[in-house]
Scaffold this motif. Structure first.
Motif, PDB file in Angstrom:
ATOM      1  N   GLY A 129       0.821  -1.198   0.000  1.00 33.45           N
ATOM      2  CA  GLY A 129       0.000   0.000   0.000  1.00 33.45           C
ATOM      3  C   GLY A 129       0.855   1.247   0.000  1.00 33.45           C
ATOM      4  O   GLY A 129       2.085   1.205  -0.026  1.00 33.45           O
ATOM      5  N   HIS A 130       0.190   2.392   0.024  1.00 29.87           N
ATOM      6  CA  HIS A 130       0.906   3.662   0.070  1.00 29.87           C
ATOM      7  C   HIS A 130       1.742   3.740   1.347  1.00 29.87           C
ATOM      8  O   HIS A 130       1.287   3.343   2.424  1.00 29.87           O
ATOM      9  CB  HIS A 130      -0.085   4.823   0.049  1.00 29.87           C
ATOM     10  CG  HIS A 130      -1.038   4.782  -1.108  1.00 29.87           C
ATOM     11  ND1 HIS A 130      -0.648   4.497  -2.400  1.00 29.87           N
ATOM     12  CD2 HIS A 130      -2.382   5.010  -1.165  1.00 29.87           C
ATOM     13  CE1 HIS A 130      -1.698   4.549  -3.202  1.00 29.87           C
ATOM     14  NE2 HIS A 130      -2.761   4.856  -2.484  1.00 29.87           N
ATOM     15  N   ALA A 144       5.582  10.828   1.749  1.00 26.31           N
ATOM     16  CA  ALA A 144       4.647   9.850   1.207  1.00 26.31           C
ATOM     17  C   ALA A 144       5.159   9.289  -0.104  1.00 26.31           C
ATOM     18  O   ALA A 144       5.657  10.020  -0.962  1.00 26.31           O
ATOM     19  CB  ALA A 144       3.277  10.495   0.996  1.00 26.31           C
ATOM     20  N   ARG A 145       5.028   7.974  -0.226  1.00 29.36           N
ATOM     21  CA  ARG A 145       5.241   7.322  -1.511  1.00 29.36           C
ATOM     22  C   ARG A 145       3.936   6.623  -1.859  1.00 29.36           C
ATOM     23  O   ARG A 145       3.507   5.720  -1.133  1.00 29.36           O
ATOM     24  CB  ARG A 145       6.378   6.313  -1.471  1.00 29.36           C
ATOM     25  CG  ARG A 145       6.611   5.682  -2.847  1.00 29.36           C
ATOM     26  CD  ARG A 145       7.753   4.705  -2.869  1.00 29.36           C
ATOM     27  NE  ARG A 145       7.965   4.205  -4.226  1.00 29.36           N
ATOM     28  CZ  ARG A 145       8.860   3.279  -4.553  1.00 29.36           C
ATOM     29  NH1 ARG A 145       9.631   2.748  -3.617  1.00 29.36           N
ATOM     30  NH2 ARG A 145       8.977   2.873  -5.800  1.00 29.36           N
ATOM     31  N   ILE A 146       3.305   7.065  -2.919  1.00 32.46           N
ATOM     32  CA  ILE A 146       2.021   6.487  -3.286  1.00 32.46           C
ATOM     33  C   ILE A 146       2.188   5.598  -4.509  1.00 32.46           C
ATOM     34  O   ILE A 146       2.950   5.909  -5.421  1.00 32.46           O
ATOM     35  CB  ILE A 146       0.947   7.566  -3.538  1.00 32.46           C
ATOM     36  CG1 ILE A 146       1.306   8.454  -4.726  1.00 32.46           C
ATOM     37  CG2 ILE A 146       0.737   8.417  -2.285  1.00 32.46           C
ATOM     38  CD1 ILE A 146       0.192   9.394  -5.144  1.00 32.46           C
ATOM     39  N   SER A 190      -0.982  10.647 -12.834  1.00 33.09           N
ATOM     40  CA  SER A 190      -1.906  11.750 -12.556  1.00 33.09           C
ATOM     41  C   SER A 190      -2.102  11.928 -11.061  1.00 33.09           C
ATOM     42  O   SER A 190      -2.108  13.052 -10.549  1.00 33.09           O
ATOM     43  CB  SER A 190      -3.252  11.502 -13.239  1.00 33.09           C
ATOM     44  OG  SER A 190      -4.176  12.518 -12.916  1.00 33.09           O
ATOM     45  N   ASP A 191      -2.264  10.820 -10.327  1.00 34.15           N
ATOM     46  CA  ASP A 191      -2.417  10.895  -8.869  1.00 34.15           C
ATOM     47  C   ASP A 191      -1.162  11.480  -8.232  1.00 34.15           C
ATOM     48  O   ASP A 191      -1.240  12.271  -7.284  1.00 34.15           O
ATOM     49  CB  ASP A 191      -2.689   9.511  -8.281  1.00 34.15           C
ATOM     50  CG  ASP A 191      -4.067   8.979  -8.626  1.00 34.15           C
ATOM     51  OD1 ASP A 191      -4.911   9.772  -9.066  1.00 34.15           O
ATOM     52  OD2 ASP A 191      -4.300   7.768  -8.445  1.00 34.15           O
ATOM     53  N   GLU A 192       0.000  11.082  -8.729  1.00 29.24           N
ATOM     54  CA  GLU A 192       1.244  11.605  -8.178  1.00 29.24           C
ATOM     55  C   GLU A 192       1.349  13.109  -8.420  1.00 29.24           C
ATOM     56  O   GLU A 192       1.808  13.847  -7.554  1.00 29.24           O
ATOM     57  CB  GLU A 192       2.441  10.868  -8.779  1.00 29.24           C
ATOM     58  CG  GLU A 192       2.558   9.427  -8.295  1.00 29.24           C
ATOM     59  CD  GLU A 192       3.838   8.772  -8.765  1.00 29.24           C
ATOM     60  OE1 GLU A 192       4.249   9.021  -9.915  1.00 29.24           O
ATOM     61  OE2 GLU A 192       4.428   7.998  -7.982  1.00 29.24           O
ATOM     62  N   ARG A 193       0.935  13.548  -9.593  1.00 30.81           N
ATOM     63  CA  ARG A 193       0.964  14.991  -9.863  1.00 30.81           C
ATOM     64  C   ARG A 193       0.004  15.737  -8.949  1.00 30.81           C
ATOM     65  O   ARG A 193       0.241  16.888  -8.578  1.00 30.81           O
ATOM     66  CB  ARG A 193       0.635  15.246 -11.334  1.00 30.81           C
ATOM     67  CG  ARG A 193       1.711  14.735 -12.289  1.00 30.81           C
ATOM     68  CD  ARG A 193       1.401  15.041 -13.730  1.00 30.81           C
ATOM     69  NE  ARG A 193       2.400  14.437 -14.602  1.00 30.81           N
ATOM     70  CZ  ARG A 193       2.151  13.447 -15.445  1.00 30.81           C
ATOM     71  NH1 ARG A 193       0.922  12.963 -15.561  1.00 30.81           N
ATOM     72  NH2 ARG A 193       3.113  12.952 -16.193  1.00 30.81           N
TER      73      ARG A 193
END
Length: 227
Positions: free
Chosen positions: A134-135, A177-179, A184-187
């Motif tokens: 997970g994240h 955080a590392r997701i 797009s979510d990272e941006r």
């Protein structure tokens, strides 16, 4: 709950930040802009003091990023960028291979690593695929220590041929955080008041992006998200 004025301030600060193109690849080093993204949706932008994650930051860019009160607020913040469900703070769930040496997640090992990395609290949550990894969400007590440990680990991984130079960790005033999500979510992490952390030797973001020195020499903060 944030006041209308706080939201307006955040929007104003975001408007000041130049937008960046996220084309593939890397180019010459980026500009040394003094602009940073403003926190929103649970992340509180503003200055900090030693002991709340900004030790060593002083007037640097880290001290002007978003800030969280703890793991609950961090989960709510991340939920504005990507799916973040089934949050857990249990050692067996928050043993992260890119931080911890032991895969067992023993409490004593986690405590030792937390001290080395300046980590105050850990939490993980599932992305939209609910994958096993997970994240990785961290509340930081000493950002300078975190950056130094991250730099050492990234250098060791690259030397072993196991690492990469892409920006995948995002930091706020007192969180990291590392997701595991889409580009797009990272941006979208940038709009929450976070910037990407990269300590890879000779890493250079494209010239249209915003790049600033981090606390630790050899590390940068950037609004460029590698595809």
């Amino acid at each position: 709950m944030r006041t209308k004025q706080a939201v307006a301030d955040a929007v104003a600060l975001l408007a000041l930040m130049g937008t960046a193109s996220c084309d593939d690849g890397a180019g010459p080093s980026g500009s040394q802009s003094g602009q940073v993204p403003a926190g929103k949706n649970g992340g509180r932008a503003g200055g900090g003091s030693d002991g709340d994650g900004t030790a060593g930051a002083g007037g640097r860019v880290e001290a002007r990023l978003a800030k969280v009160a703890g793991t609950d607020e961090l989960v709510r913040l991340i939920s504005n960028a990507t799916t973040c469900t089934s949050a857990s703070t249990k050692p067996k769930d928050t043993t992260f291979s890119d931080i911890d040496d032991s895969s067992e997640g023993a409490a004593v090992d986690i405590a030792r690593t937390n001290a080395t990395w300046g980590i105050k609290e850990r939490v993980t949550c599932d992305g939209r695929d609910a994958c096993v990894n997970g994240h990785e969400l961290l509340v930081i007590s000493d950002m300078a220590r975190f950056e130094a440990a991250f730099k050492a680990r990234q250098a060791a991984d690259l030397a072993a041929g196991e690492g990469h130079t892409r920006t995948r960790w995002f930091i706020g005033q007192n969180f990291a955080a590392r997701i595991f999500a889409t580009d797009s979510d990272e941006r979208d992490m940038l709009s929450l008041g976070a910037l990407g952390l990269n300590c890879a030797p000779h890493y250079a973001a494209p010239p249209q992006s915003t790049t600033q020195p981090a606390i630790v020499e050899g590390c940068i903060l950037t609004n460029y998200v590698d595809a």
